[in-house]
Scaffold this motif. Structure first.
Motif, PDB file in Angstrom:
ATOM      1  N   GLU A   1       0.822  -1.199   0.000  1.00 29.71           N
ATOM      2  CA  GLU A   1       0.000   0.000   0.000  1.00 29.71           C
ATOM      3  C   GLU A   1       0.868   1.266   0.000  1.00 29.71           C
TER       4      GLU A   1
ATOM      5  N   SER B   1       1.018   3.949  -3.002  1.00 21.48           N
ATOM      6  CA  SER B   1       0.680   5.345  -2.728  1.00 21.48           C
ATOM      7  C   SER B   1       1.807   6.280  -3.154  1.00 21.48           C
TER       8      SER B   1
ATOM      9  N   ARG C   1      -5.159  -1.975  -2.548  1.00 18.31           N
ATOM     10  CA  ARG C   1      -6.214  -1.946  -1.541  1.00 18.31           C
ATOM     11  C   ARG C   1      -7.018  -3.232  -1.489  1.00 18.31           C
TER      12      ARG C   1
ATOM     13  N   ARG D   1      -7.187  -4.970   1.870  1.00 15.89           N
ATOM     14  CA  ARG D   1      -7.770  -4.221   2.981  1.00 15.89           C
ATOM     15  C   ARG D   1      -9.277  -4.337   3.041  1.00 15.89           C
ATOM     16  N   SER D   2      -9.920  -4.419   1.934  1.00 17.82           N
ATOM     17  CA  SER D   2     -11.376  -4.426   1.954  1.00 17.82           C
ATOM     18  C   SER D   2     -11.898  -5.634   1.190  1.00 17.82           C
TER      19      SER D   2
END
Length: 170
Positions: free
Chosen positions: A95, A99, A157, A160-161
């Protein structure tokens, strides 16, 4: 059966019971250290029972050696911690990398897109067919680069989700 430091705790429990009649150990299971004949200690589960016969009260204590259970628990905890650290480290790294890469790539990309728009808008009538083709290719490449950056961020991501699935008519 009890190491020296626990024997004094035991004496305190017995004195408290005789003084107040209240017991926090009768009927409950407790984990403590047991002591073998050779003096070594081991983790044990103790269960205390009370039997009243006339004017006499008898306590029985059952000790169960839980060394294997404790070793297994510690191994499971260590394995879980190691898996979580590896997973968190990997996910966090991915991540952070995405980023930073997205930020660093988007800045020059925005400039390329902005100058491409200016060239096309200001010099549309001045450029020949080849010049317009170059600008068109440049803007197409910039759009593809923008999509790659967006996809990179989305990929980072994923862990994460939870992905939401929807029915699709095939």
């Amino acid at each position: 059966l009890m190491p020296g430091d626990l024997a004094s705790n035991h004496d305190d429990f017995v004195a408290n019971y005789h003084g107040s009649g209240a017991s926090t150990v009768v009927g409950a299971r407790r984990d403590l250290l047991g002591k073998k004949q050779d003096g070594t200690t081991f983790p044990a589960e103790a269960s205390v029972s009370k039997l009243v016969t006339g004017d006499e009260t008898i306590f029985t204590i059952m000790l169960h050696d839980i060394t294997a259970r404790r070793r297994t628990e510690q191994e499971l905890i260590a394995a879980k911690r190691k898996a979580e650290e590896a997973s968190l480290t990997k996910d966090q790294f991915l991540e952070q990398f995405a980023s930073i890469a997205a930020h660093d790539l988007q800045e020059p990309l925005r400039k390329v897109q902005a100058f491409g728009d200016r060239l096309q808008g200001k010099y549309l009538n001045v450029l020949d067919e080849q010049g317009l083709d170059y600008i068109s290719r440049m803007q197409g490449a910039a759009d593809r680069m923008q999509q790659l950056i967006t996809d990179l961020l989305a990929f980072s991501r994923v862990g994460r989700s939870e992905q939401q699935f929807v029915a699709v008519d095939l």
